[in-house]
Structures are given as structure tokens and as C-alpha cells.
Enzyme design. Sequence first.
Site, mmCIF file in Angstrom:
data_model
loop_
_atom_site.group_PDB
_atom_site.id
_atom_site.type_symbol
_atom_site.label_atom_id
_atom_site.label_comp_id
_atom_site.label_asym_id
_atom_site.label_seq_id
_atom_site.Cartn_x
_atom_site.Cartn_y
_atom_site.Cartn_z
ATOM 1 N N ASP A 23 0.841 -1.212 0.000
ATOM 2 C CA ASP A 23 0.000 0.000 0.000
ATOM 3 C C ASP A 23 0.868 1.251 0.000
ATOM 4 O O ASP A 23 0.420 2.331 -0.396
ATOM 5 C CB ASP A 23 -0.876 0.032 1.265
ATOM 6 C CG ASP A 23 -1.659 -1.254 1.460
ATOM 7 O OD1 ASP A 23 -1.781 -1.706 2.617
ATOM 8 O OD2 ASP A 23 -2.087 -1.825 0.433
ATOM 9 N N LYS A 229 19.415 7.037 5.681
ATOM 10 C CA LYS A 229 19.328 5.587 5.480
ATOM 11 C C LYS A 229 20.727 4.963 5.566
ATOM 12 O O LYS A 229 21.693 5.604 5.134
ATOM 13 C CB LYS A 229 18.780 5.311 4.059
ATOM 14 C CG LYS A 229 17.406 5.858 3.760
ATOM 15 C CD LYS A 229 17.086 5.828 2.269
ATOM 16 C CE LYS A 229 17.840 6.886 1.489
ATOM 17 N NZ LYS A 229 17.498 6.929 0.041
ATOM 18 N N ASP A 254 18.363 2.326 -5.201
ATOM 19 C CA ASP A 254 19.421 1.917 -6.123
ATOM 20 C C ASP A 254 20.673 1.470 -5.375
ATOM 21 O O ASP A 254 21.671 1.103 -6.029
ATOM 22 C CB ASP A 254 19.784 3.084 -7.048
ATOM 23 C CG ASP A 254 20.506 4.213 -6.300
ATOM 24 O OD1 ASP A 254 21.694 4.476 -6.575
ATOM 25 O OD2 ASP A 254 19.892 4.786 -5.384
HETATM 26 O O1 LIG Z 1 26.367 11.466 -1.206
HETATM 27 C C1 LIG Z 1 25.167 11.492 -0.985
HETATM 28 O O2 LIG Z 1 24.681 12.320 -0.160
HETATM 29 C C2 LIG Z 1 24.291 10.472 -1.666
HETATM 30 O O3 LIG Z 1 24.908 9.932 -2.746
HETATM 31 C C3 LIG Z 1 22.971 10.982 -2.117
HETATM 32 O O4 LIG Z 1 22.519 11.669 -1.148
HETATM 33 C C4 LIG Z 1 22.064 9.853 -2.390
HETATM 34 O O5 LIG Z 1 20.734 10.313 -2.392
HETATM 35 P P1 LIG Z 1 19.551 9.251 -2.455
HETATM 36 O O6 LIG Z 1 19.996 8.214 -3.436
HETATM 37 O O7 LIG Z 1 19.369 8.677 -1.100
HETATM 38 O O8 LIG Z 1 18.380 10.027 -2.950
HETATM 39 MG MG LIG Z 2 19.894 6.570 -4.511
#
Ligand SMILES: O=C(O)[C@H](O)[C@H](O)COP(=O)(O)O
Ligand SMILES: [Mg+2]
Length: 307
Positions: A23, A229, A254
Amino acid sequence: MASSPKYLTGDKAAINEFLDKFDVFLFDCDGVLWSGDHLFEGTVETLELLRSRGKQVVFVTNNSTKSRADYKKKLESMGIPATVDEVFGSSYSAAIYISRIIKPQPPRNKVFVLGEAGVEAELESENISYIGGTDPSLRRDITPEDFKAIASGEALDPAVGYVLAGLDFHVNYLKLSIAFQYLRRGAKFLATNVDSTLPNAGSLFIGAGGISAPLIRAMGGEEPIAFGKPNQSMMDAIEGKFRFDRSRACMVGDRLDTDIKFGIEGRLGGTLCVLTGVSKREDWEAENPAAVPAAYVDTLGDLRVAA
Ligand SMILES: O=C(O)[C@H](O)[C@H](O)COP(=O)(O)O
Ligand SMILES: [Mg+2]
């Protein structure tokens, strides 16, 4: 041993079966929706499809250079309707953790920022005072006078009790030296996130982790507390806001060591890896992968065939 991920691209029935299980979809941004300013083909239609099926969409990015309001603008500029509430960035995650958990008290309640305007805006939104960041007076070479003023403390603000490092496109030796001096004087070491790389323009660049790395080295290996994260305080904050059943939620990302790990450690019902960013199939097929997704697609737009 995690079962091997299901490949969904081109399989309409499998995609529908996968989407029907959830959801709520937590969407990573860099490397999934776009690579810098390049929006991946099919992204808009896929999000429309999910929303047309009543799915909740939340954007969860570790990129601290923009605030939630900035992301709302970027998403809309790319044809993706969004509200500020639907965006969770690592700069917001850091700001709410500092204001609501750490609760900085005088006399050392200020934050020295290594980062861009997104961090500053989110600290302001939580009434946290800060210095550094985009301050133009720090965008210059260090001078012999700077060394003396930093060493003596003359160039330092005694109210700084925290150093917060994020992705900083204007990092330099002067800013790193000031941050290091604050840490040596007992400031708490924090980071919005520590991603090693940043996907942009179809390639990879130094990530936020490359900004805090010199300080970790100089501090003899002391690691910062990082709020993006896979840190679960971010998941708790998202769940707190959207009140969803974790078993009916899916993390789409990714990157194995941030997005997929975030979804798995968050006990979400599913994780989907999109191969337009950092991680590749070989990464989860290798020995001791950081995390193994439940399913994967070549591009996010592949989900459109579900329609
Ligand atoms: O260096 C960084 O901050 C990260 O590569 C970038 O923030 C990744 O962003 P996200 O893929 O979580 O949107
Ligand atoms: Mg990313």
C-alpha cells in the site's frame, strides 16, 4: 541466506503481483527517479500508476543538499506532484533528531555545518542555530593568519557544541580545519549521511561520506552519528508520520548499503532494487553483500507495463 531476488522487468503478471502486495512505496531519489537533473524515462508515469491504484508514495532521500521544500519544487519541475510532507531527507532527519532527541542546551547549543543550503533550511525549521555551511566568508583558501586564529580559538564560536557534516560541494581545507578544531574541543560529531558515492550525470561522484572522511581520519577513526538511510530513526519518523503497516510497505532504491538495508532492517514487507544508480546485480551476488533485495528492475519505468 536471503533467496535470490526476483527479476520483474518485462513480466507484467509478476509486476502486478509484486505491486499488489503493498500500500506504501518509499522511493529513493538519486539513482532511481533521476541522475542529477536527468529524469529517468517512465518515472512520471510509474508514480501516476501507483497513485492511481491508491498507493501512498513517500520520497526518502539521503541527499542533504536540498530541503523538503526544495525537493517539492524539483519534483514538480519534473512533472511529479508532491507535498512537503511526502519528502523525507537526511537533513530533515538530522534536524528533528538534534531538536527532539539531543535537545542542545546553552552554552554549547550551536551547530557548525559542513554542507549546503538544504541542511541550513531544515535546521532553521527546527529552530536550531548554526554557523558555517554556505557562509561565503569560508569559501576561500586558508591563510597563515587562519591557522593562528583557529589554533588560538579566536576564529571559533564558543557556543558550537556540534559538527554536522553532509554533502558539501564547496568543501575546503579551511572549513575542514575549523570543523576539526571544534571536534577536538569536544563538539559532538554528526553526519546527515555517509554515502560513499553520489550518482549524477549517469556517473558516480564523491558522496557525503567523502566529506566526513577527512575528519574521521583526523579524529583517529571516531565515526559520526549518521541520520540518513539505513539509520532506523529515519524509518521510525516516517512511520510516525504516515502510520503505515510495515508489512504492506516497500522500499525502492538503487543502493544496497543504504536503501535496501534500510527496508530490510526496517522490517518492511518488500524491497525493490532499480539498476539505474549505484548498485549492480554483481553486488548482491558477491560474498557477504550489504543487503539483498526481494526483487529488481532495470529501470523504474519498467513498472509501467503493469497498467
Ligand atoms: O552522497 C550522498 O549524499 C548520496 O549519494 C545521495 O545523497 C544519495 O541520495 P539518495 O539516493 O538517497 O536520494
Ligand atoms: Mg539513490
